[in-house]
Design a protein around this motif. Sequence first.
Motif, PDB file in Angstrom:
ATOM      1  N   ILE A  56     -26.184  17.750 -65.684  1.00 17.11           N
ATOM      2  CA  ILE A  56     -26.177  18.710 -66.799  1.00 17.11           C
ATOM      3  C   ILE A  56     -25.749  18.011 -68.078  1.00 17.11           C
ATOM      4  CG2 ILE A  56     -25.165  20.826 -67.694  1.00 17.11           C
ATOM      5  CD1 ILE A  56     -24.763  21.767 -64.893  1.00 17.11           C
ATOM      6  N   VAL A  57     -26.565  18.175 -69.096  1.00 14.95           N
ATOM      7  CA  VAL A  57     -26.272  17.586 -70.396  1.00 14.95           C
ATOM      8  C   VAL A  57     -25.933  18.703 -71.377  1.00 14.95           C
ATOM      9  CG1 VAL A  57     -27.299  16.383 -72.375  1.00 14.95           C
ATOM     10  CG2 VAL A  57     -27.738  15.572 -70.051  1.00 14.95           C
ATOM     11  N   PRO A  58     -24.740  18.658 -71.964  1.00 16.54           N
ATOM     12  CA  PRO A  58     -24.427  19.673 -72.971  1.00 16.54           C
ATOM     13  C   PRO A  58     -25.098  19.336 -74.300  1.00 16.54           C
ATOM     14  CG  PRO A  58     -22.559  18.194 -72.654  1.00 16.54           C
ATOM     15  CD  PRO A  58     -23.631  17.713 -71.735  1.00 16.54           C
TER      16      PRO A  58
ATOM     17  N   GLU B 104     -27.707  10.290 -71.862  1.00 14.28           N
ATOM     18  CA  GLU B 104     -26.943  11.323 -72.537  1.00 14.28           C
ATOM     19  C   GLU B 104     -25.611  11.572 -71.832  1.00 14.28           C
ATOM     20  OE1 GLU B 104     -29.409  12.296 -75.789  1.00 14.28           O
ATOM     21  OE2 GLU B 104     -27.344  12.685 -75.239  1.00 14.28           O
ATOM     22  N   VAL B 105     -24.683  12.123 -72.595  1.00 11.50           N
ATOM     23  CA  VAL B 105     -23.379  12.496 -72.039  1.00 11.50           C
ATOM     24  C   VAL B 105     -23.579  13.717 -71.140  1.00 11.50           C
ATOM     25  CG1 VAL B 105     -21.115  13.430 -72.635  1.00 11.50           C
ATOM     26  CG2 VAL B 105     -22.119  11.610 -74.014  1.00 11.50           C
ATOM     27  N   THR B 106     -23.031  13.675 -69.938  1.00 10.52           N
ATOM     28  CA  THR B 106     -23.169  14.793 -69.005  1.00 10.52           C
ATOM     29  C   THR B 106     -21.844  15.547 -68.915  1.00 10.52           C
ATOM     30  OG1 THR B 106     -22.451  13.483 -67.126  1.00 10.52           O
ATOM     31  CG2 THR B 106     -24.815  13.472 -67.616  1.00 10.52           C
ATOM     32  N   ILE B 107     -21.887  16.657 -68.243  1.00  5.80           N
ATOM     33  CA  ILE B 107     -20.672  17.446 -68.019  1.00  5.80           C
ATOM     34  C   ILE B 107     -19.662  16.615 -67.226  1.00  5.80           C
ATOM     35  CG2 ILE B 107     -19.780  19.457 -66.766  1.00  5.80           C
ATOM     36  CD1 ILE B 107     -21.092  20.202 -69.307  1.00  5.80           C
ATOM     37  N   GLU B 108     -20.172  15.816 -66.303  1.00  7.70           N
ATOM     38  CA  GLU B 108     -19.284  14.977 -65.487  1.00  7.70           C
ATOM     39  C   GLU B 108     -18.503  14.030 -66.393  1.00  7.70           C
ATOM     40  OE1 GLU B 108     -21.102  11.881 -63.027  1.00  7.70           O
ATOM     41  OE2 GLU B 108     -19.928  12.670 -61.356  1.00  7.70           O
TER      42      GLU B 108
ATOM     43  N   TYR C 145     -24.220  15.205 -77.738  1.00  7.32           N
ATOM     44  CA  TYR C 145     -23.112  14.368 -78.213  1.00  7.32           C
ATOM     45  C   TYR C 145     -23.655  13.020 -78.694  1.00  7.32           C
ATOM     46  CZ  TYR C 145     -19.134  17.239 -76.620  1.00  7.32           C
ATOM     47  OH  TYR C 145     -18.193  18.232 -76.456  1.00  7.32           O
ATOM     48  N   SER C 146     -24.585  12.452 -77.916  1.00  7.88           N
ATOM     49  CA  SER C 146     -25.113  11.130 -78.275  1.00  7.88           C
ATOM     50  C   SER C 146     -25.836  11.163 -79.608  1.00  7.88           C
ATOM     51  CB  SER C 146     -26.088  10.623 -77.206  1.00  7.88           C
ATOM     52  OG  SER C 146     -25.476  10.606 -75.961  1.00  7.88           O
TER      53      SER C 146
ATOM     54  N   TYR D 278     -13.687  12.489 -69.588  1.00  7.95           N
ATOM     55  CA  TYR D 278     -13.043  12.318 -70.896  1.00  7.95           C
ATOM     56  C   TYR D 278     -11.861  13.271 -70.998  1.00  7.95           C
ATOM     57  CZ  TYR D 278     -12.171  12.297 -75.885  1.00  7.95           C
ATOM     58  OH  TYR D 278     -11.554  12.218 -77.112  1.00  7.95           O
TER      59      TYR D 278
ATOM     60  N   VAL E 183     -19.767   8.013 -79.031  1.00  7.00           N
ATOM     61  CA  VAL E 183     -19.308   9.013 -78.065  1.00  7.00           C
ATOM     62  C   VAL E 183     -18.074   8.446 -77.378  1.00  7.00           C
ATOM     63  CG1 VAL E 183     -19.868  10.190 -75.917  1.00  7.00           C
ATOM     64  CG2 VAL E 183     -21.626   9.909 -77.654  1.00  7.00           C
TER      65      VAL E 183
ATOM     66  N   TRP F 140     -11.253  20.366 -73.424  1.00  3.06           N
ATOM     67  CA  TRP F 140     -12.309  20.589 -72.428  1.00  3.06           C
ATOM     68  C   TRP F 140     -12.173  21.987 -71.822  1.00  3.06           C
ATOM     69  CZ3 TRP F 140     -16.895  20.352 -71.206  1.00  3.06           C
ATOM     70  CH2 TRP F 140     -17.375  20.470 -69.898  1.00  3.06           C
TER      71      TRP F 140
ATOM     72  N   LEU G 175     -17.910  14.427 -69.594  1.00  3.24           N
ATOM     73  CA  LEU G 175     -16.980  15.187 -70.429  1.00  3.24           C
ATOM     74  C   LEU G 175     -15.714  15.527 -69.652  1.00  3.24           C
ATOM     75  CD1 LEU G 175     -18.995  17.810 -72.514  1.00  3.24           C
ATOM     76  CD2 LEU G 175     -17.857  15.737 -73.295  1.00  3.24           C
ATOM     77  N   GLU G 176     -15.902  15.808 -68.388  1.00  5.19           N
ATOM     78  CA  GLU G 176     -14.749  16.113 -67.546  1.00  5.19           C
ATOM     79  C   GLU G 176     -13.849  14.881 -67.420  1.00  5.19           C
ATOM     80  OE1 GLU G 176     -15.136  19.409 -64.214  1.00  5.19           O
ATOM     81  OE2 GLU G 176     -15.329  17.375 -63.379  1.00  5.19           O
TER      82      GLU G 176
ATOM     83  N   MET H 126     -14.917  13.032 -81.020  1.00  6.48           N
ATOM     84  CA  MET H 126     -14.873  14.099 -80.007  1.00  6.48           C
ATOM     85  C   MET H 126     -14.026  15.273 -80.498  1.00  6.48           C
ATOM     86  SD  MET H 126     -16.753  12.893 -77.599  1.00  6.48           S
ATOM     87  CE  MET H 126     -16.456  13.737 -76.052  1.00  6.48           C
TER      88      MET H 126
ATOM     89  N   LYS I  18     -22.640  18.210 -61.744  1.00  6.04           N
ATOM     90  CA  LYS I  18     -22.103  17.912 -63.081  1.00  6.04           C
ATOM     91  C   LYS I  18     -22.755  16.689 -63.704  1.00  6.04           C
ATOM     92  CE  LYS I  18     -17.734  20.196 -62.199  1.00  6.04           C
ATOM     93  NZ  LYS I  18     -16.296  20.106 -61.914  1.00  6.04           N
ATOM     94  N   SER I  19     -23.295  15.818 -62.846  1.00  3.73           N
ATOM     95  CA  SER I  19     -23.955  14.626 -63.399  1.00  3.73           C
ATOM     96  C   SER I  19     -25.391  14.924 -63.811  1.00  3.73           C
ATOM     97  CB  SER I  19     -23.944  13.495 -62.364  1.00  3.73           C
ATOM     98  OG  SER I  19     -24.704  13.887 -61.234  1.00  3.73           O
TER      99      SER I  19
END
Lengths: 347, 134, 225
Positions: free
Chosen positions: B118-120, C3-7, B36-37, C12, B47, C23, C9-10, B53, B115-116
Motif C-alpha cells: 500500500i502506497v499512501p 514509492e514509500v509504503t505504509i510498512e 511522499y516521494s 519511520y 523522504v 503516525w 511509514l510504520e 516528514m 502493508k508493503s
Amino acid sequence: MDVSGIMDSLRYRAPWQKVARVILKNQGFHVGQGWDDTLPDIDALHAVGAADAAKLEDALIEHLIAGEKSLQFYSASRENLDWLLATARKSSPSKHELVSIFPGILPEPALAVMGDVPPKFCKIIDTDIGSALIFVASRAYQKRVKLSPDSIKASVAGDLEFDSIIGIINHRAVVYDAIWIPADAEFAVVLADYPTDVTTDFPVPSHLALRKFLSKQLKEDVEASNLFESVATLYGAPDGDLVELGFITDDDSVKHLKARQGKKSLRKDSYHSAGSKEVGESLQPFRVAVRWGRKLSSGLTSHPELLLPGTSRHIFGVNHLLTEAVFRNGLNLGDLGLIISKLAANI
Amino acid sequence: MSELAFLSERELLMCEKLIEVISSRLASRAQGVWTYSNLAKWTGSKVGDPVFMNCVNLLAMHPDFRVLEMHLLFFDPEDPESDGIPLDDEQTAHALAADGFLVNPRTGDRVQNYKSTIVPYFKPSKRLEDGAHG
Amino acid sequence: MGEVTIEQLECYGATSTVARIQWATMRWHSGAPPCYAEFVDVVETAVAQICNELARDPQMHYGQKEDHITYGLVGRLKVFGFHAAFDTTVGGHCDVVVKWNDDLIWLAEAKHYTSNSWLWKGYQQLSSRYSTGEPRGSRGGMLIYCSKPRTDLLMESWKGYMLDQCSDFVFEPKPDRLANAFSSHAVSNRTGVAEVVTHFPVSIYFEPLDRPKKPRKKASKKAIR
C-alpha cells in the motif's frame, strides 16, 4: 449443487469487490470483509434453504456465462440460429468427466491428471432474453507473481540486488465458455473465458474451437465481425465512464490514457478534455474501455466494463479488423445484454 | 506564544515550499500523484528527512491548517502491471487500524504482508479545494 | 516499487517519539479512529514529549503565566494532529481539552506549583467539575509547572497532600511517560466510574550555575549587640 460448491466456484471465478460481493448481497446474504470473513456466516446459516441455494446457483450460472470474457460476434440468419438452438436442445452433453462438475470447479491436482481439455458441450440454458450454450474446458497457463526481493536474498549467491522479482507459476484452470444467442437477434456471441490473471492469448483456443463449432452447426464458414467502428462510437457516446483510451492525432504520436481503477471518467479529465478540444477531429481513437453503472432490482449497482483492445496498427495499417471485445466485472445476463446493446449497431 | 512557535526555521521554510508546490499543482492541469516521494522530489527534499516528514504530516493533520488528505493505493503483488487501485474509505479504515488487514479487491483473500503493498498519497483537502475554486 | 509504503511509514514511526505520535494521528485522520485506550496512550505520550521540550528551555518559560505556557502546549498538540483546545467550556472552563470525533475526550488542568493546596484546587476542578465520568472521558491530566528545584520532592509532597485529602487514592509511577510523573486512580463522584489522572511535572526551574552570586551584606553593628 450444494452451497459450499457454489461458493467455491464463485470464489474461483468472480472478482470479489465488483462481482462476488454484489452477487451475494443481491441474494440477501450478509457479506463480511473478504471471503474468509463471509463464508463462515453463510456456512453457519445451514439454512440456506433449497430455494435460496437454487437462486444462488442460478446467479453463479449467469456469471459463468457472462463474467470475465473475451467476446467475438458472428452474424447469422435468425432461421439458422433457431435451427442451431433446436439441435442443441436435442443434444446430449459431452460424456467427458469434466462436464459432470458443472457449474463447479476441480482442484488443480485433479485437473493436472486430465491435462488440456478442449471445450466440451455441457448444457443449454434458455431465458427470456436469449439462450446460452455452455462449454467446459481445462487449460494450462502461466501466472506472473511479484515476489519480495528479500524473500530470495538468502538463496542468491553474490551481491546481486534486485529492485523487483517476478515469479512464474504454472496453473491449470477450469474454463467455462458460452455461445450466447440473444432472442430475435441475427448474430451469436462467443464468450470465451478470460480470467484477469492470464495472458492475452488465453482465450484463443476457446475462440478457435467455438468458431469451428458454429461453422459446423450453421453449415458455413463463419467469420468474426469487425468491431473497430464501435471504438469511435463508444468514445463519442455520452453514457458510461471512459476508463481507457488509445488514440493518435495529426502529429502521428500514439497516446494511451488510463483512468485509475475506481476513479473518474477520462471524459472529465482536464488533461484529456483540453487536449481533445485542441486537436478536434484529428483525434483518432483505436482502443477504448467504458464502464457503466447498472442498477439492480435490489438497489445495488453492477459495473460492467467493455474494452475494445485495438492497437495503433488498426489505424496505420491496411487491416482495420478488430474482432475481440473484452468484458469485465459482468455480473449476469443483464450486464451482458447492456454490453451487447452498445455494440449491436456495428455488428 | 504562537501556535507554530515550536516549528524550527527549517520547518517553516519547508512548509512554505510544500504549500507553494501544492498550490501550483492544484492550479495546473498536470496535478500528478502526490506521494511522499513525489512531494520530496518537487521540494528538493528527501523522504525520511524529519523536517520534510514533520511538515507533510502537519499539513495533513493540523486541525487549523489541514490542506492535505491521505489516501491509499493498493499494488496487487499478483498483478505486476497494475497501476494501483485506490482504496475506498472502508478499506482504508481496515488497512490503517492497529490490528489491520486488507482484502484483495480482486480475489477476496486477505493480502499477506499487506502493508508493503500500500502506497499512501495525498489529495487536496476539502478546505483547500474550496479555497482554490471559491 | 520505489514509492514509500505504509510498512515504511510504520518503520519511520518507530524511529522517534515524535514520529510515533504523528503516525498514530495520521492513521486516525485517514479513517482509522482509535479506541479510547490508544487515544489516551498517544495523547499522554504527546503531552509528555511536549513537557520534555518545555523543560529543555526553562529560561523561555520561567516566570511566564500558566495560560501562556498552556496555550503554547495546546498549539503543539495541534501540530501533532490532535483536536486540542484551550480554555473551552466542558462543565466549566477547562485548560486543555483533547477530543477525537466528539467521542473520545481527555481533559487537563494546568497549574503553577505554588502550593499543594493550589494544585488540589486544580485537581478538584478537573475531577468534579469537568470530567464527564463517562468511560470515554475518564482519563485526564494535571500539568504542573514547577519553577522550584527538585521536582521529585515536589511530586512526593503533592502525592502526600492528595492522600491527606482522600485516602482512597492509588498511585502508579509513570517514569516511562516523564521523569517523576505518576497517575492517580480514584472513583468519579458523578458516575462511580474509575478516573485516572496522569500528573505531568514540567520543570521550568531556571537558575544558571555560572551566574555570579550576589555578594553577602556585612553584618551590622546593631545586630551583634
